[in-house]
Design a protein around this motif. Structure first.
Motif, PDB file in Angstrom:
ATOM      1  N   HIS A 176     -24.339  31.199   2.671  1.00 58.02           N
ATOM      2  CA  HIS A 176     -24.930  29.869   2.828  1.00 58.02           C
ATOM      3  C   HIS A 176     -23.854  28.788   2.804  1.00 58.02           C
ATOM      4  O   HIS A 176     -24.085  27.660   2.351  1.00 58.02           O
ATOM      5  N   GLN A 177     -22.669  29.137   3.324  1.00 60.51           N
ATOM      6  CA  GLN A 177     -21.592  28.179   3.468  1.00 60.51           C
ATOM      7  C   GLN A 177     -21.067  28.212   4.901  1.00 60.51           C
ATOM      8  O   GLN A 177     -20.917  29.281   5.477  1.00 60.51           O
ATOM      9  N   ILE A 178     -20.815  27.033   5.427  1.00 60.39           N
ATOM     10  CA  ILE A 178     -20.308  26.863   6.781  1.00 60.39           C
ATOM     11  C   ILE A 178     -18.942  26.206   6.700  1.00 60.39           C
ATOM     12  O   ILE A 178     -18.751  25.232   5.965  1.00 60.39           O
ATOM     13  N   ALA A 179     -17.998  26.741   7.446  1.00 60.81           N
ATOM     14  CA  ALA A 179     -16.655  26.177   7.463  1.00 60.81           C
ATOM     15  C   ALA A 179     -16.372  25.536   8.826  1.00 60.81           C
ATOM     16  O   ALA A 179     -16.630  26.131   9.869  1.00 60.81           O
ATOM     17  N   TRP A 180     -15.866  24.322   8.779  1.00 55.96           N
ATOM     18  CA  TRP A 180     -15.378  23.621   9.960  1.00 55.96           C
ATOM     19  C   TRP A 180     -13.851  23.623   9.889  1.00 55.96           C
ATOM     20  O   TRP A 180     -13.276  23.470   8.810  1.00 55.96           O
ATOM     21  N   ARG A 181     -13.194  23.748  11.034  1.00 60.26           N
ATOM     22  CA  ARG A 181     -11.742  23.628  11.009  1.00 60.26           C
ATOM     23  C   ARG A 181     -11.263  22.879  12.239  1.00 60.26           C
ATOM     24  O   ARG A 181     -11.866  22.944  13.314  1.00 60.26           O
ATOM     25  N   ALA A 182     -10.151  22.169  12.049  1.00 62.83           N
ATOM     26  CA  ALA A 182      -9.594  21.365  13.125  1.00 62.83           C
ATOM     27  C   ALA A 182      -8.145  21.053  12.797  1.00 62.83           C
ATOM     28  O   ALA A 182      -7.707  21.161  11.643  1.00 62.83           O
ATOM     29  N   THR A 183      -7.387  20.675  13.797  1.00 64.98           N
ATOM     30  CA  THR A 183      -6.055  20.107  13.601  1.00 64.98           C
ATOM     31  C   THR A 183      -5.989  18.812  14.402  1.00 64.98           C
ATOM     32  O   THR A 183      -6.575  18.709  15.480  1.00 64.98           O
TER      33      THR A 183
END
Length: 383
Positions: A176-183
């Motif tokens: 029940h955890q969502i990870a967003w990633r970006a640079t």
């Protein structure tokens, strides 16, 4: 055991697979890496390599005393989400410095070292089946090609298609955890010299610089139940990311404002594999011990695996014995590190009175926090 002349097939051209291929080749083995992608590329993302991972990269000759392409860590600033107020500062571990890498840069270093050593890297080579024979293993590729090896190493990630051969069908548990990633491009070098962990109720954001502080890496994690796709390259909406963290202030607000492209994935939990090997086939890295990203140890554990696996072939009398020794040595440590990462997932997302109490504790002992995990960072697989 002299492994000169032994033939290895390594499934997966990621950090663990390339490191294992290089370590085995340096000991004289013939090694082919089978990577299903058309190119060894990676969606823009950063990773942290602490002293335990750096030790392996140095032993492999991939980096020198001052790691190439790495961004030196100056510790971690812990912040409250509302205005970015500094709660505490966690220094770098006593075991040695941590470096931040763009994943593509580290993959490139490993790929070049492996090719220079004589590793054969085959792209567009998807493995569909591995068959164990009494004295060898047979890899079946998409399209029907069959390849025989003395040993097969499956380093094909947390959603490994090879792991079920050893462990049967498993149902991963959604956290029940969502990870967003970006640079994002970053030029304000004097403002954020190191990593920042900004904690809020049910959410947190980690940021740290890459490539001589010309880029900023962003990982934002939130608790939710309406997204359950497990892919790593799923396109996200930057405006949606900002809306979900709209109440986060301080430096992280400015960072999120600059995000123009983001990917997201749902975090699933799989246990450390019960069976790592069968005498001819072995699991390595996330295929054996997928971990949540809350200790930044996924890549480091894979590097440790690679070194210990290759050394086991030096110290044992046969393939079967080497793989058994590798599993015996690696499984307990993997379980400990995976458990530590799981505990941090809870600590970062506290709510209400528990969150306030935790902040007060961090103010008092934040400078000592790195000592709590010194057993992770001080481990040196190469000694």
């Amino acid at each position: 055991m002299n492994i000169e002349g032994l033939n290895f097939s390594v499934i997966g051209g990621g950090i663990g697979g390339l490191a294992a291929a290089l370590a085995l080749r340096q000991r004289g083995a013939q090694v082919t890496v089978l990577e299903q992608a058309l190119a060894l590329t990676e969606v823009g993302a950063g990773l942290q390599i602490s002293a335990n991972g750096i030790a392996v990269l140095r032993a492999l000759g991939v980096i020198g005393k001052v790691p190439e392409d790495g961004q030196l860590s100056h510790g971690t600033i812990l912040r409250d989400y509302r205005k970015g107020r500094v709660i505490s500062r966690v220094p770098t571990p006593a075991a040695g410095p941590t470096y931040y890498y763009h994943r593509a840069d580290l993959l490139d270093l490993l790929q070049r070292a492996a090719r220079d050593a004589g590793v054969d890297i085959r792209l567009d080579a998807r493995v569909t089946k591995v068959v164990k024979h009494p004295s060898e293993a047979e890899v079946v590729l998409d399209g029907g090609e069959r390849r025989r090896s003395d040993c097969v190493i499956a380093a094909d990630g947390g959603r490994s298609e090879i792991r079920p051969i050893l462990n049967g069908t498993e149902t991963p548990q959604f956290t029940h955890q969502i990870a967003w990633r970006a640079t994002i491009p970053w030029s304000q070098r004097e403002e954020i010299p190191g990593a920042s962990l900004t904690m809020g109720p049910g959410r947190h954001v980690v940021t740290y610089p890459l490539r001589d502080q010309r880029l900023m890496n962003v990982v934002a994690i939130e608790e939710r139940s309406d997204w359950q796709e497990e892919g790593w390259r799923l396109q996200g909406d930057p405006d949606d990311l900002r809306a979900r963290f709209a109440d986060f202030g301080g430096p992280v607000r400015d960072i999120l404002a600059e995000v123009t492209e983001t990917h997201l994935w749902a975090l699933f939990l799989r246990p450390v594999a019960k069976s790592w090997q069968n005498g001819r086939l072995a699991l390595l890295g996330d295929a054996a011990h997928p971990t949540l990203p809350f200790m930044a140890q996924g890549a480091c554990l894979a590097l440790e695996d690679a070194w210990i696996l290759a050394r086991a072939f030096e110290n044992q009398s046969g393939v079967k014995q080497a793989l058994a020794a590798y599993e015996t040595q690696r499984r307990p440590r993997a379980k400990q590190v995976v458990a530590a990462a799981g505990a941090n997932a809870r600590n970062f997302h506290l709510r209400g009175p528990m969150r306030l109490a935790a902040q007060m504790a961090l103010m008092a002992v934040g400078a000592q926090l790195s000592k709590k995990y010194e057993w992770i960072y001080s481990y040196d697989a190469t000694t």
